[in-house]
Design a protein around this motif. Sequence first.
Motif, mmCIF file in Angstrom:
data_model
loop_
_atom_site.group_PDB
_atom_site.id
_atom_site.type_symbol
_atom_site.label_atom_id
_atom_site.label_comp_id
_atom_site.label_asym_id
_atom_site.label_seq_id
_atom_site.Cartn_x
_atom_site.Cartn_y
_atom_site.Cartn_z
ATOM 1 N N GLY A 1 0.790 -1.221 0.000
ATOM 2 C CA GLY A 1 0.000 0.000 0.000
ATOM 3 C C GLY A 1 0.823 1.271 0.000
ATOM 4 N N ASN A 2 2.071 1.179 -0.402
ATOM 5 C CA ASN A 2 2.949 2.357 -0.382
ATOM 6 C C ASN A 2 3.253 2.916 -1.770
ATOM 7 N N ASN A 3 2.444 2.545 -2.746
ATOM 8 C CA ASN A 3 2.609 3.079 -4.092
ATOM 9 C C ASN A 3 1.815 4.381 -4.177
ATOM 10 N N GLU A 4 2.496 5.503 -4.132
ATOM 11 C CA GLU A 4 1.828 6.798 -4.098
ATOM 12 C C GLU A 4 1.033 7.057 -5.361
ATOM 13 N N ALA A 5 1.513 6.563 -6.502
ATOM 14 C CA ALA A 5 0.812 6.785 -7.765
ATOM 15 C C ALA A 5 -0.551 6.099 -7.750
ATOM 16 N N PHE A 6 -0.630 4.877 -7.218
ATOM 17 C CA PHE A 6 -1.906 4.167 -7.135
ATOM 18 C C PHE A 6 -2.871 4.895 -6.210
ATOM 19 N N GLN A 7 -2.380 5.301 -5.042
ATOM 20 C CA GLN A 7 -3.246 6.001 -4.094
ATOM 21 C C GLN A 7 -3.745 7.318 -4.674
ATOM 22 N N ARG A 8 -2.870 8.032 -5.334
ATOM 23 C CA ARG A 8 -3.258 9.313 -5.935
ATOM 24 C C ARG A 8 -4.291 9.092 -7.046
ATOM 25 N N ALA A 9 -4.114 8.045 -7.851
ATOM 26 C CA ALA A 9 -5.056 7.762 -8.931
ATOM 27 C C ALA A 9 -6.444 7.443 -8.376
ATOM 28 N N VAL A 10 -6.500 6.694 -7.284
ATOM 29 C CA VAL A 10 -7.776 6.361 -6.655
ATOM 30 C C VAL A 10 -8.454 7.619 -6.128
ATOM 31 N N GLU A 11 -7.697 8.485 -5.467
ATOM 32 C CA GLU A 11 -8.258 9.715 -4.912
ATOM 33 C C GLU A 11 -8.763 10.643 -6.018
ATOM 34 N N GLN A 12 -7.999 10.759 -7.103
ATOM 35 C CA GLN A 12 -8.395 11.633 -8.197
ATOM 36 C C GLN A 12 -9.644 11.105 -8.898
ATOM 37 N N LEU A 13 -9.732 9.796 -9.049
ATOM 38 C CA LEU A 13 -10.898 9.198 -9.688
ATOM 39 C C LEU A 13 -12.152 9.488 -8.877
ATOM 40 N N ARG A 14 -12.067 9.353 -7.576
ATOM 41 C CA ARG A 14 -13.218 9.632 -6.715
ATOM 42 C C ARG A 14 -13.632 11.090 -6.816
ATOM 43 N N ALA A 15 -12.655 11.994 -6.822
ATOM 44 C CA ALA A 15 -12.959 13.417 -6.863
ATOM 45 C C ALA A 15 -13.583 13.831 -8.199
ATOM 46 N N ARG A 16 -13.075 13.307 -9.305
ATOM 47 C CA ARG A 16 -13.546 13.740 -10.617
ATOM 48 C C ARG A 16 -14.974 13.292 -10.908
ATOM 49 N N LEU A 17 -15.349 12.091 -10.444
ATOM 50 C CA LEU A 17 -16.690 11.577 -10.734
ATOM 51 C C LEU A 17 -17.608 11.582 -9.514
ATOM 52 N N ASN A 18 -17.143 12.173 -8.410
ATOM 53 C CA ASN A 18 -17.953 12.341 -7.199
ATOM 54 C C ASN A 18 -18.471 11.022 -6.616
ATOM 55 N N PHE A 19 -17.652 9.970 -6.700
ATOM 56 C CA PHE A 19 -18.031 8.721 -6.041
ATOM 57 C C PHE A 19 -17.927 8.896 -4.526
ATOM 58 N N ASP A 20 -18.744 8.149 -3.793
ATOM 59 C CA ASP A 20 -18.624 8.162 -2.330
ATOM 60 C C ASP A 20 -17.404 7.363 -1.885
ATOM 61 N N PHE A 21 -17.091 6.309 -2.632
ATOM 62 C CA PHE A 21 -16.034 5.406 -2.199
ATOM 63 C C PHE A 21 -15.366 4.780 -3.412
ATOM 64 N N VAL A 22 -14.047 4.780 -3.428
ATOM 65 C CA VAL A 22 -13.274 4.131 -4.485
ATOM 66 C C VAL A 22 -12.164 3.334 -3.820
ATOM 67 N N THR A 23 -11.978 2.109 -4.254
ATOM 68 C CA THR A 23 -10.899 1.303 -3.697
ATOM 69 C C THR A 23 -10.309 0.401 -4.774
ATOM 70 N N MET A 24 -9.054 0.055 -4.589
ATOM 71 C CA MET A 24 -8.355 -0.834 -5.521
ATOM 72 C C MET A 24 -7.832 -2.018 -4.722
ATOM 73 N N GLY A 25 -8.279 -3.209 -5.108
ATOM 74 C CA GLY A 25 -7.821 -4.425 -4.452
ATOM 75 C C GLY A 25 -6.723 -5.077 -5.264
ATOM 76 N N ILE A 26 -5.760 -5.681 -4.580
ATOM 77 C CA ILE A 26 -4.594 -6.275 -5.248
ATOM 78 C C ILE A 26 -4.371 -7.683 -4.701
ATOM 79 N N THR A 27 -3.938 -8.572 -5.580
ATOM 80 C CA THR A 27 -3.575 -9.927 -5.176
ATOM 81 C C THR A 27 -2.078 -10.128 -5.362
ATOM 82 N N ALA A 28 -1.446 -10.844 -4.452
ATOM 83 C CA ALA A 28 0.015 -10.990 -4.484
ATOM 84 C C ALA A 28 0.478 -11.823 -5.667
ATOM 85 N N PHE A 29 -0.354 -12.794 -6.078
ATOM 86 C CA PHE A 29 -0.031 -13.626 -7.234
ATOM 87 C C PHE A 29 -1.317 -14.278 -7.692
ATOM 88 N N VAL A 30 -1.316 -14.833 -8.871
ATOM 89 C CA VAL A 30 -2.512 -15.464 -9.415
ATOM 90 C C VAL A 30 -2.964 -16.588 -8.485
#
Length: 412
Positions: free
Chosen positions: A13-42
């Motif tokens: 969770g320390n990738n600043e670009a991912f966190q910033r992209a999530v925050e910007q997406l929420r702000a631009r489209l006025n979503f209440d909640f935006v989150t990105m889930g990640i899996t360590a491997f298939v």
Amino acid sequence: MGASNFDRATLDGNNEAFQRAVEQLRARLNFDFVTMGITAFVGAPLKWVYSAGETSNRHRRIALAPGHGVGGIVLKSGKPMLFTDIDSELDPREYSSYPIVFAEDLRSLCALPLKRNHHVIAVLLCAFRDVSESHAQAFRSLIADELRGTFCELAVVSEGFIGFDASLHDDASILSGRAGDSGESSPAKNDGSPRLIRSDLARIIGAQEDERRRISRELHDGVAQELLTVTFSLQRLREHLDDEGIAILDEAHGSINAVLDELHNISVMLRPSALDHLGFVPALRSQALVLEQTYGSAVAFEGDLTLPRFDRALETQAYRICQEAMTNACKYSGSDTVRVQVEAASDWLHICVSDDGCGFDVAHPTIKGSGCGLLGMQERANQVGATLSIESGAAGTRVTLVTPMRAQEELQ
């Protein structure tokens, strides 16, 4: 190549670009909640790592095996999900099966698979906490105008939408605000159907314990061991493979490990080996870890946690009562923390499971799940001569079990 190519910072969770992209997406489209889930491997569980607009950190503790919950279904199927009115398409009694919906009180959502090298390694979820005709347009804009096929250099899948029942929906109808025909909701369980009497329930409880023990043993000693044998066989192939073959082999190992983890969780839910071999408290701790990963609520233990082994029947019934109380609190209360207090003094066992959630009407509870939980808890208490009390209100719920306790060695 799967999500194993993600660097450690991304997974932590320390990738600043991912966190910033999530925050910007929420702000631009006025979503209440935006989150990105990640899996360590298939084949590994998915965790919600990057978020904006969350009400608490509860969702970050959720770990979804492929096929479970919104994230797990999208991860396993490789298909997106979209609902503009969850209440009209999902029976409220089933909310707890989709922890992110439950944890963040979502009412409309769009969950999109994110791919790298043809493998789904992440899920993007955008949601609202209310229902509005404007949400369909927001989701349409998200897919067609905002993302345009990529998010954080990952390919976005936006075709072949599925529903909570995994039935295919028509893309055009979803994006126009109709989520398709999800079928009639199941009838309420309190519609006059026959109820179990106490003697019936006692016999069922005893039979269930025997069957749970048998199935749990077969899963652990049978299926799990066979899968481990397969992993050893696959490992022997490594020295005969090129780089591409090794990558495929690693993915196969990841998938098998995910299945083994799921088998372990199922085995714990059925009959934890810790209950038979280590005792009451270790079994409760094992159950708590499963609940934390499944529902996101933290389970905090307090009190005397060095209990001796005691009467096996009492251990089993006390464990089942606590398991039911903990599960109900994690699934239905909305509380971020569930507290378990255990005290043993003067040959008496005192256990309290409490939360500060929404509470319920104890005299006339809303039927959820099988509808036999509270009745089953009381019957189990009766079988071992224990006193069970349930208090619930606006300040939360408290389930208290008090019972005489005999050490195991006294029975021999």
